[in-house]
Design an enzyme around this catalytic site. Structure first.
Site, short mmCIF file in Angstrom:
data_model
loop_
_atom_site.label_atom_id
_atom_site.label_comp_id
_atom_site.label_asym_id
_atom_site.label_seq_id
_atom_site.Cartn_x
_atom_site.Cartn_y
_atom_site.Cartn_z
N LYS A 113 34.29 44.53 69.13
CA LYS A 113 34.04 45.87 68.72
C LYS A 113 35.13 47.13 69.14
CE LYS A 113 31.22 44.85 65.07
NZ LYS A 113 31.85 44.98 63.82
N ASP B 129 33.67 31.43 54.99
CA ASP B 129 33.25 31.55 56.52
C ASP B 129 34.95 31.88 57.00
OD1 ASP B 129 32.82 31.53 59.21
OD2 ASP B 129 32.51 29.31 59.18
N TYR C 93 30.56 40.47 72.01
CA TYR C 93 30.41 41.36 70.77
C TYR C 93 30.93 42.85 71.24
CZ TYR C 93 27.99 44.06 67.48
OH TYR C 93 28.09 45.13 66.28
N LEU D 54 36.98 44.67 48.09
CA LEU D 54 36.46 43.67 48.73
C LEU D 54 35.54 43.89 49.75
CD1 LEU D 54 36.65 40.54 49.67
CD2 LEU D 54 38.85 41.32 50.91
N ASN E 132 33.23 44.41 57.25
CA ASN E 132 32.10 44.64 57.79
C ASN E 132 31.55 43.16 58.42
OD1 ASN E 132 29.09 45.62 57.72
ND2 ASN E 132 28.90 43.76 56.40
#
Length: 263
Positions: A162, A66, A158, A12, A93
Site C-alpha cells: 500500500k 485473477d 500488505y 472499470l 480497488n
C-alpha cells in the site's frame, strides 16, 4: 469531471464482488455509468451485474479474472478493445492481505499479494492510458490505506504494497495532468474486511471503529470534480504522519502492539 459527466460512459472496477469495490459499482450504476466488474468470485460478480442492469438500466459486464496471473491486465484490455469498450474511469480497488506473523505465509501467497496490490495497479494504469486520454477528461482512483504511512508488523507485505500504491499514485497524479487524466489516491480508513486473520481482532486499537464501505466511496466520487490528489476518509492520518517522525524503533514497537493478531 463531475460524476454526472460519466453517465453512459464506462468505468472499470476491480475487486468489485464485495466491500469498497462493490460500493463503487453500486454508486456508479446509480449515476448511470456502465460498468466492467472484475473480481475472482464469478458467482458474486454475476449476481451483482445482473442486479445493476435490472435496477439502473445500465450495461454491466462481469469478468471473473485473477489479477495475480501474469498478463491479466493486458488480456483484460485486449478483451475490452475487441468489444469496443473504452474506459473513462478506472478504479483500482482489488487487494489481498495476510494478517499474521510473516513466516506463517508462503512465498507464493506473498508473490500473489504483490502482483494484485501493486503490480496490477501499475499494469492497469499503463494499459488503459490511451483509452483514458481519448476522453476529454477521465480519472483513475487507486485505493490506498492508512497502512501506507508506516511499517506494520503482522501486515508487513500488505502495508508495504500500500505504501507503493500511495506513492506511485501521487507521482502519476502530477505526470498525467498533461493527458487530462486525474489520478486520485483514496485512503478509505477502517472498513469491514475479508483479510485472513482480520476477524480475530487486535490486542489494541490498531484498526479502530469500522465504517460502512459506502462512506469512502461517497467521499471519493465528488472529489473527481475538484481534481483532488489524495482523498482521506480515515481519521487520524495526520497523527500517523507526525508519529512516523519519532524514532523508528519506538514507532515499530508501538505499531506492533496495536496490530498483533488476537488469539
Amino acid at each position: 469531471m463531475h460524476l454526472e459527466d460519466l453517465k453512459g460512459d464506462w468505468a472499470l472496477v476491480t475487486g468489485a464482488s464485495s466491500g469498497i469495490g462493490q460500493e463503487f459499482a453500486l454508486q456508479l450504476a446509480a449515476a448511470g455509468v456502465n460498468l466492467v466488474l472484475v473480481a475472482r468470485r464469478a458467482d458474486r460478480l454475476k449476481s451483482l451485474a445482473t442486479n445493476l442492469r435490472a435496477r439502473h438500466g445500465i450495461e454491466a459486464l462481469d469478468l471473473p479474472i485473477d489479477l495475480a496471473q501474469a498478463m491479466a491486465a493486458e488480456e483484460l484490455h485486449q478483451l475490452l478493445q475487441r468489444q469496443g469498450i473504452k474506459i473513462r474511469l478506472l478504479v483500482n480497488n482489488a487487494a489481498l492481505g495476510h494478517w499474521a506473523p510473516f513466516e506463517t505465509g508462503t512465498t507464493q501467497a506473498y508473490e500473489a499479494l504483490i502482483r494484485v496490490n501493486a503490480l496490477a495497479v501499475v499494469n492497469l494504469c499503463h494499459n488503459f492510458l490511451h483509452d483514458l486520454a481519448s476522453h476529454h477528461d477521465s480519472a483513475i482512483i487507486n485505493v490506498s490505506s492508512p497502512a501506507a504511512y508506516q511499517p506494520v508488523p503482522f501486515l508487513a507485505v500488505y502495508a508495504a504494497s500500500k505504501a507503493f500504491v500511495h506513492n506511485f499514485s501521487q507521482a502519476l497524479h502530477e505526470e498525467w495532468r498533461k493527458h487530462g487524466v486525474l489520478v486520485q489516491t483514496l485512503l478509505p480508513g477502517p472498513t469491514p474486511t475479508e483479510l485472513p486473520g482480520a476477524q480475530a481482532g487486535t490486542r489494541g486499537k490498531g484498526i479502530g471503529t469500522t465504517v460502512g464501505a459506502s462512506y469512502p466511496v461517497r467521499l471519493s466520487l465528488p472529489h473527481l470534480a475538484k481534481a483532488t490528489a489524495v482523498v482521506t476518509a480515515a481519521r487520524g492520518t495526520l497523527w500517523q504522519r507526525l508519529f512516523a517522525l519519532l524514532p523508528a524503533k519506538f514507532v515499530i514497537r508501538q505499531v506492533s502492539r496495536m496490530f498483533s493478531p488476537g488469539s
